[in-house]
Write a protein that holds these residues in place. Sequence first.
Motif, PDB file in Angstrom:
ATOM      1  N   PRO A  33      -6.482   2.096   0.181  1.00 52.47           N
ATOM      2  CA  PRO A  33      -5.324   2.202   1.080  1.00 52.47           C
ATOM      3  C   PRO A  33      -4.126   2.917   0.457  1.00 52.47           C
ATOM      4  CG  PRO A  33      -6.284   0.002   1.209  1.00 52.47           C
ATOM      5  CD  PRO A  33      -6.966   0.703   0.068  1.00 52.47           C
ATOM      6  N   ALA A  34      -3.948   2.807  -0.853  1.00 55.15           N
ATOM      7  CA  ALA A  34      -2.820   3.486  -1.493  1.00 55.15           C
ATOM      8  C   ALA A  34      -2.967   4.999  -1.394  1.00 55.15           C
ATOM      9  CB  ALA A  34      -2.708   3.061  -2.960  1.00 55.15           C
TER      10      ALA A  34
ATOM     11  N   ASP B 178       0.809  -1.224   0.000  1.00 56.30           N
ATOM     12  CA  ASP B 178       0.000   0.000   0.000  1.00 56.30           C
ATOM     13  C   ASP B 178       0.838   1.269   0.000  1.00 56.30           C
ATOM     14  OD1 ASP B 178      -2.241  -1.605   0.068  1.00 56.30           O
ATOM     15  OD2 ASP B 178      -2.502  -1.453   2.248  1.00 56.30           O
TER      16      ASP B 178
END
Length: 313
Positions: free
Chosen positions: A171-172, A143
């Motif tokens: 999430p990134a 991530d």
Amino acid sequence: MIVTLTANPSLDRTVMLPAALQVGDVQSAASAREDAGGKGINVARAITAAGEECTAVLPLAIGDPFAAALREAALHTHRVAVAGHVRANLAITDPAGVTTKLNLPGAELSADEVGAVIDAVVAASAGARWLVLAGSLPPGAGDDFYVRAMRAVRTAHGDAAPLIAVDTSGPALTAVVADGRPDLIKPNDDELSELAGTTIEHADAGAIADIARSIVPARAGAALVTLGARGALLVEGGGAWAASPPPIQVVSTVGAGDSSLAGYVLAATRGAGPDERLRLAVRYGAAAASLPGTQAPAPADLPTGDVPVTRLA
């Protein structure tokens, strides 16, 4: 020069139906096309079509059939040899422009391959004005992949490092906003809602700008928030602007947000002010939505209708 990174490229297959999608039924398609895709590739295609110098960095296995589609895109590329092949995504579009997408996860990258991609981005970014990190991340990247790439570029190039725009989700995106300090993020309404932990489905432009201000400028230099048929917002430390799109016939919304980002970066490299950056972003997004498949608009494709821009209080 502008550099893009597509860590998880895709062969985009678009099927156009003569009627609305009927789930569970058998339908005949009106037409179909394939394009070299992935957000960074889409951005690079639009920038290249505008006559600006651009390098697209991507992982690509030797002998991958994706290379044929990439050749047709006529991009200057920096390819990182990997083992896995590029995924294929499917988009189904009806006459009203309603699009249903099925995206595959992509091949897993090894730790060495992840490191090689980051090294390639650092090398390609030397002398660049903008670096665009765009799209989902493949399995194995982690991530925090974009955060690590940003740090590597800034460490290597110091004060000469390019401005960095990020267009990703989940999430990134959370990791980028928490630890990356990007110069620009480009969330859509759903991504901004998830990032801010609230809903903006029925919010007006002022309320959406206030939500973006919880991130800008403390954790990101600016936010270009794309809202589909509602247009887009630009929020910076010095103010916020809203733009409405020109009238178009929607054909496919696939890649419209990517083209909006390309329009913004093109305007920014030409020294445009915030209202003109937002106006060109909206014009490019509208152009992409009026084209079939994942086609990147060229300047001749841009709609000529008015794009009103309003500064928000």
